[in-house]
Design an enzyme around this catalytic site. Structure first.
Site, PDB file in Angstrom:
ATOM      1  N   CYS A   1      18.650  70.783  51.987  1.00 23.23           N
ATOM      2  CA  CYS A   1      18.842  70.381  50.592  1.00 23.23           C
ATOM      3  C   CYS A   1      18.330  68.956  50.394  1.00 23.23           C
ATOM      4  O   CYS A   1      18.727  68.037  51.117  1.00 23.23           O
ATOM      5  CB  CYS A   1      20.320  70.465  50.242  1.00 23.23           C
ATOM      6  SG  CYS A   1      20.776  69.631  48.702  1.00 23.23           S
ATOM      7  N   GLU A   2      17.441  68.769  49.427  1.00 23.11           N
ATOM      8  CA  GLU A   2      16.860  67.442  49.230  1.00 23.11           C
ATOM      9  C   GLU A   2      17.827  66.467  48.553  1.00 23.11           C
ATOM     10  O   GLU A   2      17.555  65.275  48.488  1.00 23.11           O
ATOM     11  CB  GLU A   2      15.562  67.529  48.430  1.00 23.11           C
ATOM     12  CG  GLU A   2      15.715  67.924  46.979  1.00 23.11           C
ATOM     13  CD  GLU A   2      14.369  68.008  46.271  1.00 23.11           C
ATOM     14  OE1 GLU A   2      14.348  67.720  45.065  1.00 23.11           O
ATOM     15  OE2 GLU A   2      13.366  68.371  46.899  1.00 23.11           O
ATOM     16  N   HIS A   3      18.955  66.959  48.067  1.00 23.65           N
ATOM     17  CA  HIS A   3      19.906  66.088  47.387  1.00 23.65           C
ATOM     18  C   HIS A   3      20.889  65.428  48.345  1.00 23.65           C
ATOM     19  O   HIS A   3      21.324  64.303  48.109  1.00 23.65           O
ATOM     20  CB  HIS A   3      20.679  66.884  46.328  1.00 23.65           C
ATOM     21  CG  HIS A   3      19.805  67.491  45.280  1.00 23.65           C
ATOM     22  ND1 HIS A   3      19.788  68.851  45.010  1.00 23.65           N
ATOM     23  CD2 HIS A   3      18.894  66.925  44.465  1.00 23.65           C
ATOM     24  CE1 HIS A   3      18.911  69.079  44.056  1.00 23.65           C
ATOM     25  NE2 HIS A   3      18.358  67.938  43.706  1.00 23.65           N
ATOM     26  N   HIS A   4      21.264  66.149  49.405  1.00 24.13           N
ATOM     27  CA  HIS A   4      22.239  65.592  50.349  1.00 24.13           C
ATOM     28  C   HIS A   4      21.754  65.629  51.797  1.00 24.13           C
ATOM     29  O   HIS A   4      22.471  65.194  52.699  1.00 24.13           O
ATOM     30  CB  HIS A   4      23.562  66.364  50.262  1.00 24.13           C
ATOM     31  CG  HIS A   4      24.223  66.277  48.920  1.00 24.13           C
ATOM     32  ND1 HIS A   4      24.048  67.223  47.933  1.00 24.13           N
ATOM     33  CD2 HIS A   4      25.042  65.338  48.388  1.00 24.13           C
ATOM     34  CE1 HIS A   4      24.734  66.885  46.857  1.00 24.13           C
ATOM     35  NE2 HIS A   4      25.348  65.748  47.101  1.00 24.13           N
TER      36      HIS A   4
ATOM     37  N   GLN B   1      16.149  75.382  46.384  1.00 21.86           N
ATOM     38  CA  GLN B   1      15.928  76.800  46.657  1.00 21.86           C
ATOM     39  C   GLN B   1      15.021  77.463  45.621  1.00 21.86           C
ATOM     40  O   GLN B   1      14.202  78.319  45.961  1.00 21.86           O
ATOM     41  CB  GLN B   1      17.260  77.536  46.761  1.00 21.86           C
ATOM     42  CG  GLN B   1      17.107  78.990  47.216  1.00 21.86           C
ATOM     43  CD  GLN B   1      18.435  79.638  47.513  1.00 21.86           C
ATOM     44  OE1 GLN B   1      19.335  79.019  48.078  1.00 21.86           O
ATOM     45  NE2 GLN B   1      18.571  80.898  47.140  1.00 21.86           N
TER      46      GLN B   1
ATOM     47  N   HIS C   1      24.430  76.869  51.091  1.00 26.11           N
ATOM     48  CA  HIS C   1      24.108  75.450  51.042  1.00 26.11           C
ATOM     49  C   HIS C   1      25.298  74.677  51.583  1.00 26.11           C
ATOM     50  O   HIS C   1      26.380  74.707  50.989  1.00 26.11           O
ATOM     51  CB  HIS C   1      23.819  75.019  49.600  1.00 26.11           C
ATOM     52  CG  HIS C   1      22.574  75.612  49.019  1.00 26.11           C
ATOM     53  ND1 HIS C   1      21.550  74.857  48.505  1.00 26.11           N
ATOM     54  CD2 HIS C   1      22.180  76.907  48.877  1.00 26.11           C
ATOM     55  CE1 HIS C   1      20.583  75.642  48.062  1.00 26.11           C
ATOM     56  NE2 HIS C   1      20.951  76.892  48.277  1.00 26.11           N
TER      57      HIS C   1
ATOM     58  N   CYS D   1      25.804  71.658  51.467  1.00 20.60           N
ATOM     59  CA  CYS D   1      26.242  70.613  50.536  1.00 20.60           C
ATOM     60  C   CYS D   1      27.279  71.157  49.557  1.00 20.60           C
ATOM     61  O   CYS D   1      28.010  70.389  48.928  1.00 20.60           O
ATOM     62  CB  CYS D   1      25.045  70.028  49.788  1.00 20.60           C
ATOM     63  SG  CYS D   1      23.982  71.246  49.025  1.00 20.60           S
TER      64      CYS D   1
END
Length: 223
Positions: free
Chosen positions: A111-114, A152, A180, A182
């Site tokens: 996940c590119e956010h976390h 995703q 995920h 996250c």
């Protein structure tokens, strides 16, 4: 009034993406892999030191180097276009005209956010318009686009677009079902939920063809 930092946190927590392509700078590949590993190693050292970890301990003194190599060589290796698999195709000499489905492709992404893992399965299908592709190439295309900081929805689209380009047909589909971490291990901590995304091109937009593909996915393969 929401400030910019809170706004960016909200984007991350809700898994929004602002770009259909991975957001890379123009100078993304100016450094060699070895130079990137050395820079990331120092950054990881700084993180661990800031957290209060004792980097002289035998257990973790090699962690910065291990993490740096893992980032560059493994889990984010798909960022480097030189690692893109060659999608060799062949004439459909046996005139197979039905759907081909490669299901239950193991998928590991991040996940590119976390920067936490995404773990799941991809199901990919196409209908030949004259060209066919090796089965393992479908798995490798999934792996290539998964090995990068991802969203995703974008990953699903990239897989379809790459196969459409390789096969010269719009008739490609992909469904991904993934967990995920996250979501599962932080924040809401819902360990049961998974995320399903789909992309249907060409003939797969037809409800009957789409239903046939989704029915194939449901088949339980046992040997």
């Amino acid at each position: 009034m929401i400030n910019n930092e809170d706004f960016l946190d909200e984007i991350g927590d809700n898994h929004f993406s602002s770009n259909a392509q991975n957001p890379l700078r123009q100078d993304a590949f100016d450094l060699s892999d070895e130079e990137k590993i050395e820079k990331i190693k120092k950054d990881v050292e700084n993180i661990l030191q800031t957290l209060g970890m004792d980097l002289t301990d035998d257990s973790i003194k090699g962690t910065p180097n291990r993490v740096a190599k893992m980032f560059v060589k493994e889990i984010f290796g798909g960022l480097n276009p030189s690692k893109k698999p060659k999608a060799s195709t062949f004439d459909n000499n046996y005139k197979y005209g039905e759907m081909l489905v490669e299901k239950n492709i193991t998928l590991y992404s991040t996940c590119e956010h976390h920067l936490l893992p995404i773990i799941g399965r991809a199901h990919v299908a196409y209908i030949s318009s004259g060209r066919v592709i090796g089965l393992s190439k479908m798995n490798r295309i999934v792996e290539y686009y998964a090995k990068r900081p991802q969203v995703q929805e974008r990953l699903t689209m990239q897989i379809v677009q790459e196969l459409q380009k390789a096969l010269g047909t719009e008739d490609v589909a992909c469904v991904i079902d993934a967990k995920h971490l996250c979501v599962n291990s932080r924040g809401i901590k819902d360990i049961e939920s998974s995320t399903v995304t789909s992309e249907f091109g060409g003939k797969f937009k037809d409800p009957q063809t789409r239903r046939e593909f989704l029915d194939y996915i449901k088949l339980e393969t046992q040997f």
